[in-house]
Design a protein around this motif. Structure first.
Motif, PDB file in Angstrom:
ATOM      1  N   VAL A  87      -9.484  -8.000   7.363  1.00  0.00           N
ATOM      2  CA  VAL A  87      -8.928  -9.311   7.002  1.00  0.00           C
ATOM      3  C   VAL A  87      -8.918 -10.239   8.205  1.00  0.00           C
ATOM      4  CG1 VAL A  87      -6.872 -10.521   6.163  1.00  0.00           C
ATOM      5  CG2 VAL A  87      -7.474  -8.264   5.224  1.00  0.00           C
ATOM      6  N   ARG A 125      -7.333  -4.222  -1.537  1.00  0.00           N
ATOM      7  CA  ARG A 125      -7.648  -2.817  -1.289  1.00  0.00           C
ATOM      8  C   ARG A 125      -8.519  -2.643  -0.046  1.00  0.00           C
ATOM      9  NH1 ARG A 125      -8.132   0.151  -7.222  1.00  0.00           N
ATOM     10  NH2 ARG A 125      -6.286  -0.858  -8.121  1.00  0.00           N
ATOM     11  N   VAL A 126      -8.025  -3.190   1.038  1.00  0.00           N
ATOM     12  CA  VAL A 126      -8.737  -3.115   2.310  1.00  0.00           C
ATOM     13  C   VAL A 126      -7.753  -2.699   3.400  1.00  0.00           C
ATOM     14  CG1 VAL A 126     -10.464  -4.864   1.708  1.00  0.00           C
ATOM     15  CG2 VAL A 126      -8.307  -5.572   2.774  1.00  0.00           C
ATOM     16  N   PHE A 127      -8.302  -2.229   4.520  1.00  0.00           N
ATOM     17  CA  PHE A 127      -7.491  -1.994   5.707  1.00  0.00           C
ATOM     18  C   PHE A 127      -7.268  -3.329   6.416  1.00  0.00           C
ATOM     19  CE2 PHE A 127      -9.514   2.226   5.165  1.00  0.00           C
ATOM     20  CZ  PHE A 127      -8.339   2.976   5.034  1.00  0.00           C
ATOM     21  N   PRO A 128      -6.213  -3.447   7.210  1.00  0.00           N
ATOM     22  CA  PRO A 128      -5.921  -4.727   7.867  1.00  0.00           C
ATOM     23  C   PRO A 128      -7.078  -5.301   8.669  1.00  0.00           C
ATOM     24  CG  PRO A 128      -4.028  -3.273   8.057  1.00  0.00           C
ATOM     25  CD  PRO A 128      -5.137  -2.455   7.444  1.00  0.00           C
ATOM     26  N   THR A 141      -3.448  -6.544   1.828  1.00  0.00           N
ATOM     27  CA  THR A 141      -4.189  -5.280   1.826  1.00  0.00           C
ATOM     28  C   THR A 141      -4.057  -4.562   0.479  1.00  0.00           C
ATOM     29  OG1 THR A 141      -2.287  -4.202   2.891  1.00  0.00           O
ATOM     30  CG2 THR A 141      -4.064  -4.973   4.319  1.00  0.00           C
ATOM     31  N   THR A 142      -2.912  -4.717  -0.148  1.00  0.00           N
ATOM     32  CA  THR A 142      -2.725  -4.120  -1.475  1.00  0.00           C
ATOM     33  C   THR A 142      -3.580  -4.826  -2.512  1.00  0.00           C
ATOM     34  OG1 THR A 142      -0.459  -3.450  -0.944  1.00  0.00           O
ATOM     35  CG2 THR A 142      -1.036  -3.593  -3.272  1.00  0.00           C
ATOM     36  N   GLU A 185       1.302  -7.122   3.901  1.00  0.00           N
ATOM     37  CA  GLU A 185       0.808  -5.994   3.118  1.00  0.00           C
ATOM     38  C   GLU A 185       0.404  -6.409   1.713  1.00  0.00           C
ATOM     39  OE1 GLU A 185       2.050  -1.321   2.287  1.00  0.00           O
ATOM     40  OE2 GLU A 185       3.555  -2.754   2.965  1.00  0.00           O
ATOM     41  N   PHE A 222      -4.107  -7.569  11.350  1.00  0.00           N
ATOM     42  CA  PHE A 222      -5.157  -8.505  10.954  1.00  0.00           C
ATOM     43  C   PHE A 222      -5.877  -9.043  12.188  1.00  0.00           C
ATOM     44  CE2 PHE A 222      -2.681 -10.013   6.940  1.00  0.00           C
ATOM     45  CZ  PHE A 222      -3.103  -8.903   6.241  1.00  0.00           C
TER      46      PHE A 222
END
Length: 219
Positions: free
Chosen positions: A169, A163-166, A159-160, A156, A187
Motif C-alpha cells: 500500500v 487483502r494485502v500486506f501493508p 489491508t483487510t 488495518e 505502509f
C-alpha cells in the motif's frame, strides 16, 4: 515503483479544507483566514481527544463543534455565516491535480481508495461534488470502527479490504501526523506537504515528500 493499492486521506489531501471559508471570505471578514485555521485545528484536536477518551462522536459533529469554537475564538466573524460555511464544507473543492492523478493510477492498474476520518455520508457527498467516484475502488471511513486515526486499527481497514500486506500500500496524506501513523503501521507513505511545513516526526519518516499530488504516479 508502482504499488498495488494507493490510498488517500480525504480532507486536506484530496479536498481543500479551507475552500469553505475562502468561498465566503468577503462575508466572513478580515479574520477569515484565522477562522478557517482554527476550524481545522479544532476539528483535528477533537478527533484525537475523542479517540483517547474512548468517546466517539462522528466527524461531521466534530466539524460543527469545531466551527462553533472557531466563532468564539474569532469574534469578528459573523455567526450568521454558520450554515453557509457548513454547506460549503459538504462540497469542498478538490485540488486541481486530483482527477488527473487518480486517472493515471487507475490507468496503470492500481487500486485506488480513500481512508478518512470523515463519516460515510460526508465522504460520499464530497466525492460526488468532486466527480471522482468513478476513479475510486472504495471509500473507507473510520465510522465503521468508531475511532480515529492514527490508531493502527484504522489503517488495518485497508489491508483487510484489499487483502494485502501493508507494504503493498502507498498511503498519501497532507497531515504529517497521519503519515507518521501510516508509516508505523507499515505502509509506504507519501507526505503531501503543500505548505512547506517542517518535519515533526523524524522517527516515522515518509518514503517520499511532495508539494502536491502531481508527482505521485512516478514517485
Amino acid at each position: 515503483m508502482m504499488h498495488k493499492v494507493y490510498v488517500f486521506d480525504a480532507y486536506g489531501t484530496l479536498f481543500d479544507v479551507h475552500a469553505a471559508v475562502r468561498k465566503y471570505k468577503d462575508d466572513v471578514g478580515p479574520d477569515a483566514d484565522q477562522l478557517s485555521a482554527v476550524w481545522r485545528q479544532k476539528q483535528l484536536e477533537y478527533s484525537w481527544v475523542r479517540s483517547l477518551a474512548g468517546r466517539y462522536r462522528d466527524f461531521w459533529a466534530l466539524t460543527e463543534d469545531a466551527l462553533d469554537t472557531a466563532f468564539r475564538v474569532v469574534p469578528t466573524a459573523p455567526r450568521g455565516m454558520r450554515e453557509r460555511l457548513l454547506d460549503a464544507y459538504r462540497e469542498l473543492d478538490a485540488y486541481p491535480e486530483v482527477i488527473d492523478v487518480l486517472t493515471q493510477l487507475r490507468d496503470a492498474g492500481a487500486q485506488v481508495a480513500i481512508l478518512s476520518n470523515g463519516n460515510q455520508a460526508m465522504l460520499e457527498l464530497a466525492v460526488k461534488a468532486a466527480r471522482i467516484g468513478g476513479l475510486l475502488d472504495d471509500i473507507l471511513s473510520v465510522d465503521s470502527l468508531k475511532t480515529y486515526k492514527p490508531l493502527p486499527a484504522v489503517y488495518e481497514l485497508v489491508t483487510t479490504r484489499f487483502r494485502v500486506f501493508p507494504e503493498a500500500v502507498s498511503f498519501q496524506s497532507s497531515n504529517r501526523w497521519d503519515v507518521a501513523g501510516a508509516t508505523a503501521f507499515g505502509f509506504r507513505t507519501v507526505w503531501i506537504n503543500r505548505g512547506g511545513a517542517p518535519d515533526e516526526y523524524s522517527d516515522m519518516p515518509p518514503a517520499v515528500t511532495l508539494s502536491s499530488l502531481k508527482g505521485l504516479p512516478t514517485a
